[in-house]
Design a protein around this motif. Structure first.
Motif, PDB file in Angstrom:
ATOM      1  N   GLY A  63     -29.707  80.370  69.508  1.00 32.23           N
ATOM      2  CA  GLY A  63     -28.737  80.535  70.576  1.00 32.23           C
ATOM      3  C   GLY A  63     -29.280  80.119  71.921  1.00 32.23           C
ATOM      4  N   ARG A  64     -30.556  80.422  72.199  1.00 33.55           N
ATOM      5  CA  ARG A  64     -31.153  80.073  73.489  1.00 33.55           C
ATOM      6  C   ARG A  64     -31.201  78.554  73.682  1.00 33.55           C
ATOM      7  N   ALA A  65     -31.419  77.814  72.574  1.00 31.48           N
ATOM      8  CA  ALA A  65     -31.471  76.357  72.683  1.00 31.48           C
ATOM      9  C   ALA A  65     -30.107  75.798  73.071  1.00 31.48           C
ATOM     10  N   LEU A  66     -29.058  76.292  72.427  1.00 33.61           N
ATOM     11  CA  LEU A  66     -27.715  75.822  72.762  1.00 33.61           C
ATOM     12  C   LEU A  66     -27.322  76.258  74.172  1.00 33.61           C
ATOM     13  N   GLU A  67     -27.749  77.454  74.582  1.00 29.85           N
ATOM     14  CA  GLU A  67     -27.483  77.902  75.950  1.00 29.85           C
ATOM     15  C   GLU A  67     -28.138  76.984  76.970  1.00 29.85           C
ATOM     16  N   ALA A  68     -29.379  76.584  76.691  1.00 31.72           N
ATOM     17  CA  ALA A  68     -30.100  75.717  77.625  1.00 31.72           C
ATOM     18  C   ALA A  68     -29.411  74.367  77.757  1.00 31.72           C
ATOM     19  N   VAL A  69     -28.991  73.778  76.623  1.00 32.13           N
ATOM     20  CA  VAL A  69     -28.304  72.486  76.664  1.00 32.13           C
ATOM     21  C   VAL A  69     -26.967  72.620  77.387  1.00 32.13           C
TER      22      VAL A  69
END
Length: 201
Positions: A115-121
């Motif tokens: 989830g954090r990766a998609l949030e960052a993008v």
């Protein structure tokens, strides 16, 4: 973490419910003045077996009141109990961030996306949009049905409606497509960027 919290909630709610149900049943039996044979499993000196009974006698209520440590201990215990209950209530009401998203990989098993990766993008692409001075995006909901909560800081003279449309058509649409989701609901909050007043000469 979510599974542990859900299990803890169920255990606590079950224990509280059992205590309240048992206490209510005992009080009801005493209030209705039921025969002794209905007092199943209760000790001989158990209170609340007759309508006139009380839980604590006057002697029990005043046994320790003349001791200097009694009231500080009572207040401390009650304060700790209230704080624990408030903490539990806040954890139930607070929206938790989504740690991972289940992506359909086509093999019937699926894959997990951080989830954090998609949030960052999502945040980076949103900040690159015209009219956005800053952004923050958080994923909530379930891993099979994620939701987006975003805060967008509007650049000076930006049109809010246009910015929201760009956010939905670009950043959210790209995130939905990359995660293989049919839908990705988004809640957007707008705020203005404070800037110095322009000097006109």
């Amino acid at each position: 973490m979510r599974t542990v919290r859900r299990g803890t909630n169920r255990v606590l709610l079950g224990l509280i419910g059992a205590v309240l149900l048992g206490t209510g049943g005992v009080v009801l039996m005493g209030g209705l003045d039921l025969p002794a044979k209905w007092h199943l499993g209760l000790p001989g000196g158990w209170p609340w077996t007759r309508p006139g009974d009380v839980l604590l006698s006057a002697q029990n209520r005043t046994r320790w009141t003349d001791r200097g440590w009694w009231w500080p201990v009572v207040i401390a215990v009650l304060a700790v109990l209230v704080l624990l209950l408030l903490w539990w209530l806040v954890t139930q009401l607070r929206r938790h961030r989504l740690d991972e998203i289940l992506v359909d990989s086509g093999d019937g098993e699926g894959a997990l996306l951080r989830g954090r990766a998609l949030e960052a993008v999502l945040t980076a692409e949103t900040e690159a949009l015209e009219g956005v001075g800053g952004a923050a995006a958080v994923l909530t909901g379930r891993r099979t049905e994620p939701r987006v909560r975003a805060v967008l800081a509007l650049a000076p003279h930006a049109d809010p409606g246009t910015v929201v449309l760009r956010f939905a058509d670009a950043a959210v649409a790209h995130a939905r497509g990359s995660a293989g989701l049919d839908r990705l609901p988004a809640e957007v909050r707008l705020r203005e960027v404070r800037h110095r007043a322009e000097r006109v000469s």
